[in-house]
Design an enzyme around this catalytic site. Structure first.
Site, PDB file in Angstrom:
ATOM      1  N   ASP A  67       0.841  -1.227  -0.250  1.00 47.46           N
ATOM      2  CA  ASP A  67       0.020  -0.090   0.096  1.00 47.46           C
ATOM      3  C   ASP A  67       1.139   1.041  -0.046  1.00 47.46           C
ATOM      4  O   ASP A  67       2.081   1.268   0.159  1.00 47.46           O
ATOM      5  CB  ASP A  67      -1.099   0.072   1.207  1.00 47.46           C
ATOM      6  N   ASN A 136      -7.438  -2.832  14.603  1.00 41.95           N
ATOM      7  CA  ASN A 136      -8.814  -3.145  14.276  1.00 41.95           C
ATOM      8  C   ASN A 136      -8.962  -4.343  13.218  1.00 41.95           C
ATOM      9  O   ASN A 136     -10.110  -4.552  12.604  1.00 41.95           O
ATOM     10  CB  ASN A 136      -9.450  -1.945  13.587  1.00 41.95           C
ATOM     11  N   HIS A 138      -7.130  -4.592  10.303  1.00 41.56           N
ATOM     12  CA  HIS A 138      -7.145  -4.376   8.949  1.00 41.56           C
ATOM     13  C   HIS A 138      -5.807  -5.025   8.436  1.00 41.56           C
ATOM     14  O   HIS A 138      -4.882  -5.366   9.246  1.00 41.56           O
ATOM     15  CB  HIS A 138      -7.088  -2.940   8.570  1.00 41.56           C
ATOM     16  N   GLU A 143      -9.708  -1.810   5.406  1.00 39.85           N
ATOM     17  CA  GLU A 143     -10.327  -1.635   6.905  1.00 39.85           C
ATOM     18  C   GLU A 143     -11.573  -2.482   6.992  1.00 39.85           C
ATOM     19  O   GLU A 143     -12.290  -2.866   6.175  1.00 39.85           O
ATOM     20  CB  GLU A 143     -10.653  -0.113   6.718  1.00 39.85           C
TER      21      GLU A 143
HETATM   22  C1  F6R Z   1       1.295  -1.484   6.203  1.00 38.64           C
HETATM   23  C2  F6R Z   1       0.039  -2.049   6.446  1.00 38.64           C
HETATM   24  C3  F6R Z   1      -0.648  -2.221   7.544  1.00 38.64           C
HETATM   25  C4  F6R Z   1       0.218  -2.453   8.857  1.00 38.64           C
HETATM   26  C5  F6R Z   1      -0.750  -2.522  10.121  1.00 38.64           C
HETATM   27  C6  F6R Z   1       0.252  -2.795  11.296  1.00 38.64           C
HETATM   28  O1  F6R Z   1       2.085  -1.499   4.894  1.00 38.64           O
HETATM   29  O2  F6R Z   1      -0.230  -2.351   5.490  1.00 38.64           O
HETATM   30  O3  F6R Z   1      -1.584  -2.904   7.418  1.00 38.64           O
HETATM   31  O4  F6R Z   1       1.026  -3.795   8.563  1.00 38.64           O
HETATM   32  O5  F6R Z   1      -1.391  -1.322  10.221  1.00 38.64           O
HETATM   33  O6  F6R Z   1       0.965  -1.861  11.520  1.00 38.64           O
HETATM   34  P1  F6R Z   1       2.227  -1.877  12.767  1.00 38.64           P
HETATM   35  O7  F6R Z   1       3.183  -2.771  12.035  1.00 38.64           O
HETATM   36  O8  F6R Z   1       2.925  -0.544  12.461  1.00 38.64           O
HETATM   37  O9  F6R Z   1       1.658  -1.916  14.083  1.00 38.64           O
END
Ligand code: F6R
Length: 244
Positions: A67, A136, A138, A143
């Site tokens: 992303d 959450n 995702h 989301e």
């Molecule tokens: C990042 C992504 C997000 C993260 C998720 C966890 O490219 O796709 O889904 O993997 O938000 O983020 P952290 O690792 O910072 O807790």
């Protein structure tokens, strides 16, 4: 599903890096799907060290990031482009042309999304997708929603994610409201998936993702349906699992 509950973040990073190293050694032209965020940082560090010690080479490896924020120029300190180059790509022998990250500045977002999917297809599909998970549930920027999203698309970020990510931007109103993400369909299409999570804040999401009902309200729960899923969590993130 293969579940590994390890002691702490260092062990998680090591186990994840070992798995990546193994797949890169057995197929130097492997296609990897990569996340940003705090979770994979330790794994990237270990892979950089392995590369420096010449244990593995990324010369022929192809990568696709999950992303990117919409509207942040590549050089912005918070763009995922910058994150990947600062934390991983600049320190290994990867070829720039083999790295792919959605272009968050594309004038025509839909065209960019379709082109991204075509590039994945042209590369032969993703062999190993590495994922983190949001509090959450995702994955990527997929989301909680009423439906599982399809292929790469533009998304509006939820307040929960905007708040969680505001720590990097200094102020909540600086966080972009939109992003481009590979969709649930693109993720499920990958030949294998490795999900990583550490810390207490992820325990609930991990419990629901692995043991709860499969629902778009907890996007990661769809991973239960994948035929080659490896989950590596530390003790804290795995603390609510009944199979622990
Ligand atoms: C990042 C992504 C997000 C993260 C998720 C966890 O490219 O796709 O889904 O993997 O938000 O983020 P952290 O690792 O910072 O807790």
């Amino acid at each position: 599903m293969k579940l590994h509950i390890v002691k702490n973040y260092d062990e998680l990073s090591h186990a994840a890096a070992e798995k990546v190293a193994h797949i890169v050694k057995s197929n130097p032209k492997v296609v990897l799907g990569l996340p940003t965020g705090s979770t994979p940082l330790g794994m990237y560090k270990e892979l950089i060290d392995m590369n420096k010690r010449k244990e593995i080479s990324f010369k022929e490896v192809i990568t696709f990031n999950l992303d990117e924020y919409q509207g942040l120029p590549r050089e912005d300190v918070n763009s995922y482009y910058r994150f990947m180059w600062d934390n991983f790509f600049s320190h290994i022998d990867i070829v720039k042309e083999n790295t792919n990250i959605p272009n968050g500045m594309a004038d025509d977002v839909e065209k960019e999304c379709t082109a991204y999917e075509s590039r994945i297809e042209k590369a032969g599909g993703i062999d190993l997708m590495i994922l983190g998970i949001g509090n959450n549930g995702h994955i990527g920027f997929n989301e909680p929603a009423q439906f599982f999203g399809g292929i790469t698309h533009r998304v509006k970020l939820t307040e929960n994610t905007i708040e969680a990510n505001s720590r990097f931007f200094g102020a909540i109103d600086r966080v972009p409201r939109y992003a481009i993400t590979m969709g649930i369909k693109s993720i499920m299409h990958c030949r294998s998936i490795m999900l990583l999570a550490n810390g207490k804040a992820k325990a609930e999401a991990i419990k629901k993702a692995l043991e709860g009902p499969i629902t778009p309200e907890l996007p990661a729960s769809v991973l239960q349906l994948h035929r080659d899923l490896t989950v590596i969590v530390d003790k804290e993130a795995g603390s609510l699992l009944s199979c622990r």
